[in-house]
Design a protein around this motif. Sequence first.
Motif, short mmCIF file in Angstrom:
data_model
loop_
_atom_site.label_atom_id
_atom_site.label_comp_id
_atom_site.label_asym_id
_atom_site.label_seq_id
_atom_site.Cartn_x
_atom_site.Cartn_y
_atom_site.Cartn_z
N TRP A 76 -9.81 2.03 15.55
CA TRP A 76 -10.16 1.27 14.39
C TRP A 76 -9.92 -0.05 15.17
N GLY A 77 -8.50 0.12 15.75
CA GLY A 77 -7.93 -1.85 15.79
C GLY A 77 -8.84 -2.45 17.75
N ILE B 191 0.93 -1.59 0.27
CA ILE B 191 -0.05 -0.15 -0.37
C ILE B 191 1.30 0.97 -0.43
N ALA B 192 0.08 2.00 -0.66
CA ALA B 192 0.97 3.49 -0.70
C ALA B 192 0.47 4.33 0.50
N LEU B 193 0.93 5.44 1.33
CA LEU B 193 0.64 5.86 2.24
C LEU B 193 -0.93 6.58 1.17
N ASN B 194 -1.77 6.69 1.46
CA ASN B 194 -3.24 7.75 1.73
C ASN B 194 -3.58 8.89 1.51
N GLN C 165 1.22 4.04 19.66
CA GLN C 165 1.23 4.33 18.99
C GLN C 165 0.99 6.08 18.84
N SER C 166 -0.21 6.55 19.66
CA SER C 166 -0.74 7.66 19.67
C SER C 166 0.82 8.50 19.57
N VAL C 167 1.24 8.18 20.10
CA VAL C 167 2.86 8.41 21.00
C VAL C 167 3.69 9.14 20.29
N ILE C 168 3.68 8.13 18.94
CA ILE C 168 5.19 7.68 18.09
C ILE C 168 4.48 9.32 16.48
N ALA C 169 2.82 9.19 16.69
CA ALA C 169 2.40 9.71 16.16
C ALA C 169 2.64 10.84 16.14
N SER C 170 2.24 11.95 16.97
CA SER C 170 2.31 12.69 18.37
C SER C 170 3.87 12.92 17.97
N ASP D 128 0.48 16.20 9.98
CA ASP D 128 -1.25 16.35 10.68
C ASP D 128 -2.29 15.16 9.99
N GLN D 129 -2.20 15.29 8.59
CA GLN D 129 -3.70 14.20 8.17
C GLN D 129 -3.09 12.90 8.62
N LEU D 130 -1.40 12.27 8.52
CA LEU D 130 -0.73 11.01 8.57
C LEU D 130 -0.79 10.32 10.13
N ALA D 131 -0.76 11.73 10.73
CA ALA D 131 -0.51 11.69 12.48
C ALA D 131 -1.99 11.20 12.80
N GLU D 132 -3.05 11.73 12.32
CA GLU D 132 -4.25 11.49 12.36
C GLU D 132 -5.25 10.24 11.77
N GLU D 133 -4.21 9.99 10.70
CA GLU D 133 -4.53 8.61 10.21
C GLU D 133 -4.04 7.54 11.22
#
Length: 502
Positions: free
Chosen positions: A224-225, A12-15, A189-194, A212-217
């Motif tokens: 979701w998981g 997959i490519a990043l969305n 995962q929230s730590v890593i994204a932020s 920002d969009q990448l972090a939100e995803e």
Amino acid sequence: MKPNIKLIVIFIALNVGLSCSEDVPDMLELQPLFPLSQDDTAGNWRNVMGVDYLSQLDLPVPESPDSEAYQLELEHLSNITLERTREQEVKINYWAAGGVIRWNQALRALVSKYNVSPAVGAAPDPQRPFSNPPFAARAYALLSVAQHDALIAAWQLKYDINRPSPSLVSTEVDSYFDTTELPSYPSEQSVIASVSASVLKSLFPAEADYLDQLAEEHINTVFWGGTGTESDVVTGRTLGTFVASKVMAYAVTDRMNLSADPNGTYISFFEINPTNVPEPWNCIELPLRSPMLPLYGRVKTWMDSTSVFLALPPPPPLVGSVAFNEDIANVRQISDNRSREQWRISDFWADGSGTSTPPGHWNLIAEELILSKKWSEVRTARAFSLMNRAMMDSGILCWYAKYKYYFPRPSQIDPDIRVSTGIPNFPSYTSGHSAFSSAAGTLLGHLFPSEKDNLEKQFIEAGNSRVYGGIHYQFDNLEGRKSGIAIGNILISEALTDGAQD
């Protein structure tokens, strides 16, 4: 319903596309990460910045699993997991390969995008920086240090609070993957994204919306998981953002802002004159440009600068000396008779414009080794932190030598030398490829002892590639290799004492 893990193969490519209508390159097909060890003592590892982050944060006391407030969080999470879509599952699988790995890939994509020389005479654009190898080495180091420190603090908090995964508390939460014993508060995962988005927005301001969009995803995949509730995620955001602010406050003071040296003060700083540089380097790039980052050698090192500069290479052979004549004759011989294998090696390690640079090449090598070991997120971040600090410090020392000795490229002395790659816009001695690669390969050889011999072969080949390309002398390569190995060993000493117990 949980997926059959054996059937999960995602390509997959990043969305979300990069800004300016440019797409992120396709990412590697990766399996979900199920660490062989959760490294439950990682909260006791020594961090890089020497900051007690948790003592400086006023975090709320988390609700107990049987409290009414937490039960409401679980109910909300349950509803999200029961309504999970196929599109969300695709994104869960993408990020399940490992947040540290995926954000490292995102940085490599950004470096590739911005690794294009600006127009001659154009003023630097802080919003869209030129991500040349020194800039890239610093970017990889800052990201990985921030991830490393944030995850150590997260692990400390996880095992202090010891909140179980949501699906262990409520059977109504449909966890996408089998539940692990890793405590959920805060969400790693929230730590890593932020922390990652915050660092990269500072480095690439024009990409803020994309990041920002990448972090939100990334963060949404926690919901979701079914791996974390709202409070797990909120605390992770707070911690990640705070650690990033500390790391980037350090970055403001590391003298990188002075490295471009538009007024040419490096000439007086290094006392470059015909007396001590009888054959000075000249830029032979057309059109002519100012030298690349003449004062990068004064940027603050991660490790003790006295120890780092003990590895400063000695002066190169004088132009016209027996040693020099033998070496340039070797470059000319290769130029006149370059074999297909030498062409291949030169091309493979070129890592020029539009690529993730030589430091990025070694981040990819490290990624493949890390994935083979199925390391936890915190151990993965540590490996990148050690390696990228080694490369940055080695690059600083290399750049110091380049402008101290101001040595000419082979084709400046012998115009009949035909190069197989672009001629960089900075002096020859020592080789940046050799310095970056030997530092990274030496450090990785410690972390992956079964691969040590192969890694040594790779960093030797990377250095040789520039001689095969006709843009470096062999003494550039060998002295760059010596200093890179020395810096790699300094970081190995760090690894042996940071508490992670290799």
